[in-house]
Design a protein around this motif. Sequence first.
Motif, PDB file in Angstrom:
ATOM      1  N   GLY A  80       0.832  -1.195   0.042  1.00  0.00           N
ATOM      2  CA  GLY A  80      -0.234   0.056  -0.008  1.00  0.00           C
ATOM      3  C   GLY A  80       0.950   1.238   0.010  1.00  0.00           C
ATOM      4  O   GLY A  80       0.356   2.356  -0.191  1.00  0.00           O
ATOM      5  N   GLU A  81       2.222   1.136   0.302  1.00  0.00           N
ATOM      6  CA  GLU A  81       3.143   2.389   0.409  1.00  0.00           C
ATOM      7  C   GLU A  81       3.513   2.667  -1.270  1.00  0.00           C
ATOM      8  O   GLU A  81       3.213   1.990  -2.154  1.00  0.00           O
ATOM      9  N   PHE A  82       3.758   4.124  -1.269  1.00  0.00           N
ATOM     10  CA  PHE A  82       4.311   4.443  -2.630  1.00  0.00           C
ATOM     11  C   PHE A  82       5.737   4.792  -2.423  1.00  0.00           C
ATOM     12  O   PHE A  82       6.408   4.832  -1.395  1.00  0.00           O
ATOM     13  N   PHE A 100      -1.060  10.983  -4.152  1.00  0.00           N
ATOM     14  CA  PHE A 100      -1.441  10.464  -5.543  1.00  0.00           C
ATOM     15  C   PHE A 100      -2.528  11.453  -6.198  1.00  0.00           C
ATOM     16  O   PHE A 100      -3.763  11.742  -5.317  1.00  0.00           O
ATOM     17  N   PRO A 137      -2.230   1.093  -5.432  1.00  0.00           N
ATOM     18  CA  PRO A 137      -1.982   0.713  -4.158  1.00  0.00           C
ATOM     19  C   PRO A 137      -2.932  -0.655  -3.376  1.00  0.00           C
ATOM     20  O   PRO A 137      -2.285  -1.572  -2.932  1.00  0.00           O
ATOM     21  N   CYS A 147      -8.157   6.124  -2.756  1.00  0.00           N
ATOM     22  CA  CYS A 147      -7.294   6.700  -3.564  1.00  0.00           C
ATOM     23  C   CYS A 147      -7.828   6.818  -4.934  1.00  0.00           C
ATOM     24  O   CYS A 147      -8.373   6.105  -5.644  1.00  0.00           O
ATOM     25  N   SER A 175     -11.467   3.190  -5.291  1.00  0.00           N
ATOM     26  CA  SER A 175     -10.429   3.854  -6.278  1.00  0.00           C
ATOM     27  C   SER A 175     -10.997   4.309  -7.591  1.00  0.00           C
ATOM     28  O   SER A 175     -11.868   3.671  -8.195  1.00  0.00           O
ATOM     29  N   GLY A 212       3.833   6.258   2.868  1.00  0.00           N
ATOM     30  CA  GLY A 212       2.179   6.147   2.417  1.00  0.00           C
ATOM     31  C   GLY A 212       1.534   5.799   3.742  1.00  0.00           C
ATOM     32  O   GLY A 212       1.799   5.319   4.781  1.00  0.00           O
ATOM     33  N   GLU A 217      -4.783   8.677   0.490  1.00  0.00           N
ATOM     34  CA  GLU A 217      -3.363   8.711  -0.025  1.00  0.00           C
ATOM     35  C   GLU A 217      -3.720  10.062  -0.713  1.00  0.00           C
ATOM     36  O   GLU A 217      -4.193  10.006  -1.794  1.00  0.00           O
ATOM     37  N   TYR A 261       4.811   7.548  -6.983  1.00  0.00           N
ATOM     38  CA  TYR A 261       4.109   6.306  -7.643  1.00  0.00           C
ATOM     39  C   TYR A 261       3.740   5.245  -6.665  1.00  0.00           C
ATOM     40  O   TYR A 261       4.639   4.446  -5.777  1.00  0.00           O
ATOM     41  N   SER A 262       2.513   4.574  -6.404  1.00  0.00           N
ATOM     42  CA  SER A 262       2.155   3.477  -5.374  1.00  0.00           C
ATOM     43  C   SER A 262       2.833   2.337  -6.010  1.00  0.00           C
ATOM     44  O   SER A 262       2.695   2.045  -7.126  1.00  0.00           O
TER      45      SER A 262
END
Length: 270
Positions: free
Chosen positions: A49-51, A268, A135, A233, A128, A111, A265, A67-68
Amino acid sequence: MNAPAKTEDFASSIPAGVYAETVLSVTHYTDRLFRFTMTRPQGFRFRSGEFAMIGLMVEGKPIFRAYSIASPAWAEELEFFSIKVPDGPLTSHLQAIKPGDQVLMRKKPTGTLVLDALTPGRRLYMFSTGTGVAPFASLIRDPETYEKFEEVILTHTTRDVAELKYGFDLVHEIQNDELLKEVVGDKLRHYATVTREDFEYRGRITDLISSGKLFTDLGVPPLDPAVDRGMICGSSAMLKDTKELLEKAGLNEGANSKPAEFVIERAFVG
């Protein structure tokens, strides 16, 4: 344009604290969307889930954007899902990469779309739009997600049906992976909608939440802060509107330092 590059000059110009990784595959889904994978640096750790900050050397200078990471934390390769912006400082170059090219990545991922930022619950919604599904591509392939939640609902809204293909490919991959399908079972549900074409489900996700159609279609009760958790997101307007709907339902925004019922997030926008 002098990116992407594969020369010794490129290697000597890499900034300190930055990885230079090799592109392994590139898939163009539409004239607006593409996916690519690249090597994972030895010792690089991240939470699903982090970028990460991804970049290229353009005219002798590094250009980075958030960028995720679309691959799960256990994967041997790193995967990313990107929009193509014709005049974008980075994406106008990034969309031209090919296997064997080099991509830069800063060494520290971060993130808020991580499981640690949510309090325990029963049902996890992943809201999303567009490439904001990236993510969640990571999280729906992470066994920890299904250890923490009994039901995982991925919603993905795009303008056109063709832009949904990445999400459908992800679900198909899980269903055909011997290990993942055992872990996931029937816990994952995929709710895909479009806004500009006829499709089984049509409309902005915020409208579908507001009208209650989302819950009717899924056969689940409306949002309940006692059991439901959310991750958001997408575009900045979608983030704002979805956040308001979740708060109206009684859910509170959380963070790494203070877990709560939903997270956003903000790095993004797409």
